[in-house]
Design an enzyme around this catalytic site. Structure first.
Site, PDB file in Angstrom:
ATOM      1  N   GLU A   1       0.824  -1.214   0.000  1.00  0.00           N
ATOM      2  CA  GLU A   1       0.000   0.000   0.000  1.00  0.00           C
ATOM      3  C   GLU A   1       0.860   1.268   0.000  1.00  0.00           C
ATOM      4  O   GLU A   1       0.710   2.126   0.877  1.00  0.00           O
ATOM      5  CB  GLU A   1      -0.893   0.021   1.248  1.00  0.00           C
ATOM      6  N   PRO A   2       1.779   1.428  -0.966  1.00  0.00           N
ATOM      7  CA  PRO A   2       2.593   2.639  -0.945  1.00  0.00           C
ATOM      8  C   PRO A   2       1.791   3.870  -1.340  1.00  0.00           C
ATOM      9  O   PRO A   2       0.907   3.800  -2.199  1.00  0.00           O
ATOM     10  CB  PRO A   2       3.688   2.348  -1.988  1.00  0.00           C
ATOM     11  N   GLY A   3       2.083   4.957  -0.702  1.00  0.00           N
ATOM     12  CA  GLY A   3       1.475   6.243  -1.063  1.00  0.00           C
ATOM     13  C   GLY A   3       2.580   7.220  -1.418  1.00  0.00           C
ATOM     14  O   GLY A   3       2.831   7.554  -2.572  1.00  0.00           O
ATOM     15  N   ARG A   4       3.330   7.626  -0.406  1.00  0.00           N
ATOM     16  CA  ARG A   4       4.353   8.659  -0.547  1.00  0.00           C
ATOM     17  C   ARG A   4       5.376   8.344  -1.640  1.00  0.00           C
ATOM     18  O   ARG A   4       5.729   9.205  -2.431  1.00  0.00           O
ATOM     19  CB  ARG A   4       5.073   8.800   0.800  1.00  0.00           C
TER      20      ARG A   4
ATOM     21  N   CYS B   1      -2.473  32.971  11.021  1.00  0.00           N
ATOM     22  CA  CYS B   1      -2.213  33.764  12.232  1.00  0.00           C
ATOM     23  C   CYS B   1      -1.656  32.909  13.362  1.00  0.00           C
ATOM     24  O   CYS B   1      -2.211  32.869  14.452  1.00  0.00           O
ATOM     25  CB  CYS B   1      -3.476  34.474  12.675  1.00  0.00           C
ATOM     26  N   GLU B   2      -0.610  32.172  13.071  1.00  0.00           N
ATOM     27  CA  GLU B   2       0.070  31.406  14.113  1.00  0.00           C
ATOM     28  C   GLU B   2       1.572  31.520  13.905  1.00  0.00           C
ATOM     29  O   GLU B   2       2.057  31.424  12.765  1.00  0.00           O
ATOM     30  CB  GLU B   2      -0.355  29.919  14.066  1.00  0.00           C
TER      31      GLU B   2
HETATM   32  N1  LLP Z   1      -1.395   1.882   4.534  1.00  0.00           N
HETATM   33  C1  LLP Z   1      -1.831   2.299   5.733  1.00  0.00           C
HETATM   34  C2  LLP Z   1      -2.700   1.417   6.510  1.00  0.00           C
HETATM   35  C3  LLP Z   1      -1.453   3.554   6.208  1.00  0.00           C
HETATM   36  O1  LLP Z   1      -1.882   3.957   7.406  1.00  0.00           O
HETATM   37  C4  LLP Z   1      -0.615   4.374   5.429  1.00  0.00           C
HETATM   38  C5  LLP Z   1      -0.209   5.697   5.900  1.00  0.00           C
HETATM   39  C6  LLP Z   1      -0.199   3.913   4.173  1.00  0.00           C
HETATM   40  C7  LLP Z   1      -0.605   2.656   3.754  1.00  0.00           C
HETATM   41  C8  LLP Z   1       0.666   4.717   3.256  1.00  0.00           C
HETATM   42  O2  LLP Z   1       1.927   4.948   3.794  1.00  0.00           O
HETATM   43  P1  LLP Z   1       3.091   5.576   2.871  1.00  0.00           P
HETATM   44  O3  LLP Z   1       3.445   4.592   1.800  1.00  0.00           O
HETATM   45  O4  LLP Z   1       2.563   6.829   2.286  1.00  0.00           O
HETATM   46  O5  LLP Z   1       4.216   5.819   3.809  1.00  0.00           O
HETATM   47  N2  LLP Z   1       0.593  12.529   7.027  1.00  0.00           N
HETATM   48  C9  LLP Z   1       1.863  11.884   7.280  1.00  0.00           C
HETATM   49  C10 LLP Z   1       1.861  10.445   6.857  1.00  0.00           C
HETATM   50  C11 LLP Z   1       0.763   9.617   7.498  1.00  0.00           C
HETATM   51  C12 LLP Z   1       0.763   8.203   7.022  1.00  0.00           C
HETATM   52  C13 LLP Z   1      -0.386   7.443   7.585  1.00  0.00           C
HETATM   53  N3  LLP Z   1      -0.563   6.140   7.051  1.00  0.00           N
HETATM   54  C14 LLP Z   1       2.977  12.681   6.605  1.00  0.00           C
HETATM   55  O6  LLP Z   1       2.689  13.706   5.999  1.00  0.00           O
HETATM   56  O7  LLP Z   1       4.143  12.332   6.733  1.00  0.00           O
END
Ligand code: LLP
Length: 437
Positions: free
Chosen positions: A293-296, A362-363
């Site tokens: 489940e990659p996002g970033r 405003c912070e």
């Molecule tokens: N799967 C699950 C169950 C998750 O909770 C997350 C991210 C991902 C996949 C995706 O993770 P990634 O591949 O993107 O690392 N807002 C924070 C990051 C929060 C991530 C929460 N869960 C930031 O800006 O660094």
């Protein structure tokens, strides 16, 4: 190409400097800022596609049963989800909204996983209606899902999320697999959860889910996670459960500081994780799909946030007041995150001073970048904040009653808005007139 360089600050290939100006793909960022106004998020579709290919190919080099589930929370724009759907990805969805958008984007229900530690009865009902598998976070939640499915006269497939009790090298707010975290069920207790699921009338356990945290720049914790996953998978298999997928959760981090941080490549990730995974499933005698489940890692570096300089103030330091703040990019304030900053109009000019980039909120904490060496900055300049594709717009707000900005997609020679900017009129669209006012 002559007049083109991407040598300054170790820029990725889709970011270049031509005639002094920062370009994304073939597009001049200053021209985009002039055309669409600022603040403005600009995403390069080709970069998303090449990031995806690198990740996918590294894993499928080891195993042919890999399903990518893009983490929709990183960037939930429909246009982005459609790119991932086109690439054959499903999604990790964490809310009814993410589930809805993933389906609208054309993702297949069987390639979605409804994650989350606190789902409402309506969330559970939606998952059953749409035939989407649910990652359960507690036995209590499983009992409720069972009841929902029973009332609807059907069964539902699910997984449990295992808490691997692992310390990982990242910001504590995004380390999700700690023994003390709110997520998942500890490995020692999860077998009882599967036993209860097997006994439940309308639940069919088919998977096992895990997630250790985000922005991790080391492959070793992922290998350790894989070891936990396959160990627990064997115990669940021995219970008689037919595991059809094992889900490793989120992916690798990215190098936000282009000078000092080095991120492992997806190939290095695969080289560390896959031997552990392959050995483990062989010992368990199973061939489940591997879900990730990659996002970033897929979208983080695809995007720049363009923001205009409103004024420069020199007091004890030089403050550059820009038109985007933590309303549009929360990461610096929330996690002390570092993002590279480029003066897009003069991207190759020599540094002239140290500047702190401050937003309009405003912070006191509304600082996007502290003490950066930059060329001379003045009113009207366009500042590009890099690597804002993940958890940028998706974490934005209307704080201080600031309408959210537009998002643009570029793709080769094409460019188009993928979200219009909100207007001040939009701000009051959801507000109600009270009968006594
Ligand atoms: N799967 C699950 C169950 C998750 O909770 C997350 C991210 C991902 C996949 C995706 O993770 P990634 O591949 O993107 O690392 N807002 C924070 C990051 C929060 C991530 C929460 N869960 C930031 O800006 O660094």
């Amino acid at each position: 190409m002559s007049g083109t360089t991407n040598v300054c600050m170790n820029l990725p290939p889709h970011l270049t400097v031509r005639e002094g100006r920062l370009h994304i793909g073939s597009h001049d960022t200053v021209a985009l800022a002039n055309k669409y106004g600022t603040p403005l998020y600009v995403t390069d579709e080709q970069r998303i596609r090449s990031n995806f290919a690198a990740y996918h190919d590294a894993l499928t080099g080891y195993y042919d049963r890999v399903q990518m589930l893009y983490a929709a929370k990183a960037n939930g724009n429909l246009a982005v989800l459609k790119v991932f759907a086109d690439l054959g990805a499903g999604a990790d969805v964490f809310s009814a909204g993410e589930l809805y958008l993933a389906l609208v984007a054309g993702m297949k229900p069987e390639h979605l996983l409804f994650n989350g530690s606190s789902k409402t009865p309506d969330d559970l009902k939606l998952a059953v209606q749409k035939n989407v598998r649910v990652s359960l976070d507690s036995v209590d939640e499983m009992m409720q899902l069972n009841e929902v499915a029973r009332a609807m006269g059907t069964t539902v497939e699910c997984s449990f999320r295992v808490n691997p009790a692992m310390e990982v090298p990242t910001h504590p707010k995004i380390a999700t697999g700690l023994a003390t975290s709110k997520f998942g069920i500890h490995a020692g207790e999860i077998i009882d959860a599967y036993r209860a699921a097997v006994e439940a009338t309308n639940i069919v356990p088919v998977g096992l889910h895990c997630h250790i945290g985000s922005q991790i720049l080391d492959v070793a914790p992922f290998a350790e996670e894989a070891a936990v996953l396959v160990k627990v998978a064997k115990q669940i298999t021995d219970l008689g459960v037919n595991l059809r997928f094992l889900d490793m959760g989120g992916g690798l981090g990215i190098p936000y500081n282009h000078m000092t941080e080095v991120a492992p490549t997806p190939q290095e990730y695969a080289d560390a994780v896959m031997p552990v995974f392959m050995d483990g499933i062989e010992k368990a005698g199973i061939r489940p799909e591997l879900w990730v489940e990659p996002g970033r890692n897929l979208i983080g570096d695809s995007t720049v946030l363009l923001t205009r300089v409103n004024s420069v103030k020199r007091t004890h330091k030089a403050f550059v007041n820009v038109d985007a703040g933590f309303n549009l990019l929360a990461r610096p304030v929330m996690y002390d995150a570092y993002h590279e900053v480029i003066v897009a109009d003069r991207a190759e000019a020599a540094p002239a001073g140290t500047y702190t980039i401050t937003g309009p909120i405003c912070e006191t904490g509304d600082i996007l970048a502290h003490d950066r060496m930059l060329p001379e900055v003045s009113f009207g300049d366009t500042i590009a904040i890099l690597d804002t594709g993940a958890y940028g717009f998706s974490m934005s707000s209307q704080y201080n009653s600031r309408p959210r900005c537009a998002e643009i997609m570029v793709n080769g020679g094409m460019e188009a808005p993928m979200r219009r900017a909100e207007t001040i009129i939009d701000l009051k669209m959801t507000m109600e007139q009270l009968p006594w006012q």
